[in-house]
Design an enzyme around this catalytic site. Structure first.
Site, PDB file in Angstrom:
ATOM      1  CE  LYS A  55      52.222  24.989 -41.439  1.00 56.31           C
ATOM      2  NZ  LYS A  55      53.138  25.686 -40.943  1.00 56.31           N
ATOM      3  CG  HIS A  59      53.534  18.229 -34.267  1.00 57.36           C
ATOM      4  ND1 HIS A  59      53.550  18.749 -32.974  1.00 57.36           N
ATOM      5  CD2 HIS A  59      53.590  19.192 -35.116  1.00 57.36           C
ATOM      6  CE1 HIS A  59      54.099  19.997 -33.135  1.00 57.36           C
ATOM      7  NE2 HIS A  59      54.026  20.226 -34.392  1.00 57.36           N
ATOM      8  CG  HIS A  77      50.057  21.007 -32.376  1.00 60.53           C
ATOM      9  ND1 HIS A  77      50.291  20.359 -33.575  1.00 60.53           N
ATOM     10  CD2 HIS A  77      50.499  22.180 -32.898  1.00 60.53           C
ATOM     11  CE1 HIS A  77      50.557  20.945 -34.503  1.00 60.53           C
ATOM     12  NE2 HIS A  77      50.867  22.281 -33.958  1.00 60.53           N
TER      13      HIS A  77
END
Length: 575
Positions: free
Chosen positions: A127, A130, A133
């Site tokens: 994933k 972004h 995070h």
């Protein structure tokens, strides 16, 4: 010198109070003209059988203070005794100490022989990384640096999200729609594309859900094809993540993720069974936590599979067995607070006292105006793209400033400065306020060279370095032995802020709050710029004062550099 402690020692001898109690009573007056420290005498009224005002008079006149050379005066003000530090002695002590220590100022050995585990970042494999995070990554990296500065042995853990039902979905999606060439070119983009497509198609095709469950079961059972795909997704994701970590100057000692601990979950279940702690609830196996005031902690789902709690219990037990940690910190979002309370309570109920040394460090949300994040919908802001944009905007600002000021810089130098300042602007946004506060991004605020921003702090450092270089060209050098001349109000307030930096590091560790440091560095920069605007440095009335003020500039640079490093930001020597 710790002036507060030294005053407390003398007061303890006079009042017969315990030093620790005296330290708790000593206050910082609300106004600078009321002294540097104040001692309230109310608590002594009962034992000394006098009014607090009379006790204050006696304490202020006590001969025990007459030989203290670093006190300029002691004044009783009603029931308070106000202490005034000699500014010259204070300046020479603080500035001299900082220059001797350089950017190691603020270090301590309080953590010597103790181990602290900091778990942070922990992105989900396959994933995108972004802006959400970044919160755990930046806060965790800062805490690791802070504890290291205080002498602790720090183990940096990246608890990867590399296990769970989403991998069954990815395996199904890749077999149906995956593009090998695109995966090799840009793995995260391709994996995100098929992950989003899976959720779109799943709404109208229930067989996809069944296929995903079957593939995850095969992965759990160790079937070669599924394991090979899972490993491929994991390895490719780590290459992308590590590129970003390298750019941010972040490293880890351990990448053990959920998959690593999943193999230990059965041992956790057996341990809890042996201790008669598991009870059945609607087909699931749980640990009752009513005595702690928490809901039951699910250990096994009704289908017999483990969940996050099982793996987090295994992780805590593994970490203590292997590291004998004195503290085990989890830098994870606030919504997970109850989960960690339950995990720690289960450990405690199972008889593991190190549960008391496990701590959840929560943080808020990251927001952009009129936008909500969702990986499933593909609606995310990538951290790398945010950093790229910050760097590009910073480059534009610096290039324009160079043209306006007639300053020549090479393209490589502008790029280097833009990278550090732009990246610093993003990082500082996460540490400028308390970690539990939500962040709403604003380019105008992030890149404001006059606001509470990384560009402002880095520019303050660079401008001060420029003064020191110019002074050297004139044959002037910082002289810490002349710093007793630094006694005007602006100089003194700046030095007071420099002196407080060391305690800000300790406070940051005590509260797991990097904001304590960023705030102190910001206060130092503000105080320095007031001093800079009101006091000529190279135009001072004597060479001795020039060299004293240059020493103050050196101390400011050392402290700003040290403080910014602790929150993960690099400085530049010129802008």
């Amino acid at each position: 010198m710790d002036y507060k402690s030294e005053i407390a020692k003398v007061l303890a001898g006079i009042t017969e109070l315990d030093i620790e109690n005296v330290l708790k009573l000593i206050e910082i007056p609300p106004q600078s003209d009321m002294g540097d420290y104040a001692f309230p005498c109310f608590v002594l009224a009962k034992t000394m059988r006098k009014a607090p005002q009379m006790i204050a008079q006696d304490v202020a006149a006590n001969e025990a203070f007459t030989s203290v050379s670093w006190l300029s005066k002691i004044v009783n003000a009603g029931p308070y005794v106000n202490f005034y530090i000699d500014r010259g002695s204070f300046a020479k002590d603080i500035v001299g100490n900082i220059i001797d220590l350089g950017d190691t100022y603020g270090e301590d050995n309080v953590g010597e022989g103790k181990t602290i585990i900091v778990e942070y970042s922990s992105p989900n494999i396959a994933k995108p990384f972004h802006v959400g995070h970044a919160f755990t990554t930046i806060i965790g990296n800062s805490l690791a640096k802070i504890y290291t500065k205080l002498g602790y042995k720090v183990v940096r853990m990246n608890h990867l999200g590399d296990y769970g039902t989403q991998f069954g979905k990815l395996i199904t999606a890749y077999r149906l729609w995956g593009d090998e060439e695109k995966l090799n070119e840009s793995p995260i983009d391709e994996l995100l594309r098929i992950y989003v497509k899976f959720h779109e198609e799943e709404k109208n095709d229930p067989s996809l859900t069944t296929s995903a469950r079957e593939n995850f079961k095969k992965l759990e059972d160790g079937c070669p094809e599924e394991v090979e795909l899972w490993k491929k997704f994991r390895d490719m994701s780590l290459v992308v993540f590590n590129k970003l970590y390298d750019r941010m100057g972040i490293s880890f000692d351990n990448y053990n993720g959920e998959s690593f601990y999943s193999t230990m979950s059965n041992d956790v279940v057996k341990m809890l069974q042996d201790k008669n702690l598991l009870v059945e609830s609607e087909g699931a196996q749980v640990v009752d936590l009513e005595e702690y005031g928490y809901p039951p902690c699910i250990i096994l789902k009704s289908d017999g599979t483990t969940i996050y709690a099982s793996r987090d219990l295994a992780a805590a037990m593994y970490r203590y067995d292997n590291y004998k940690f004195d503290k085990n910190i989890y830098v994870v979002g606030i919504p997970q607070a109850l989960h960690f309370k339950q995990v720690f309570a289960v450990l405690k109920k199972a008889g593991f006292d190190y549960a008391d040394n496990c701590e959840h460090v929560g943080f808020g949300l990251v927001k952009f105006k009129n936008m909500k994040f969702s990986t499933r919908d593909g609606n995310i802001v990538l951290l790398e793209e945010l950093i790229d944009e910050a760097v590009a905007k910073t480059k534009e600002i610096i290039t324009n400033n160079c043209k306006q000021r007639g300053v020549e810089m090479t393209e490589d130098e502008i790029n280097m400065i833009s990278e550090k300042v732009g990246l610093g602007a993003v990082i500082y946004t996460y540490v400028k306020s308390g970690r539990e506060r939500d962040i709403v991004f604003s380019w105008e605020e992030m890149l404001d060279f006059e606001g509470d921003t990384a560009p402002y702090l880095i520019y303050t450092y660079a401008r001060t370095r420029s003064i020191l270089r110019k002074a050297k060209e004139q044959g002037l050098e910082p002289d810490k032995d002349k710093t007793n001349l630094l006694i005007n109000d602006d100089e003194y307030m700046l030095i007071r802020n420099l002196a407080d930096f060391k305690s800000s590091v300790s406070k940051a560790a005590a509260s797991n709050e990097p904001f304590m440091i960023s705030r102190q560095v910001s206060q130092i920069a503000r105080a320095y710029n007031r001093f800079y605007n009101n006091s000529s440095i190279l135009g001072a009335e004597s060479d001795d004062l020039k060299c004293a003020r240059l020493a103050l500039c050196e101390a400011v640079c050392d402290t700003i550099k040290s403080g910014l490093n602790l929150v993960g930001i690099d400085v530049v020597e010129r802008m």
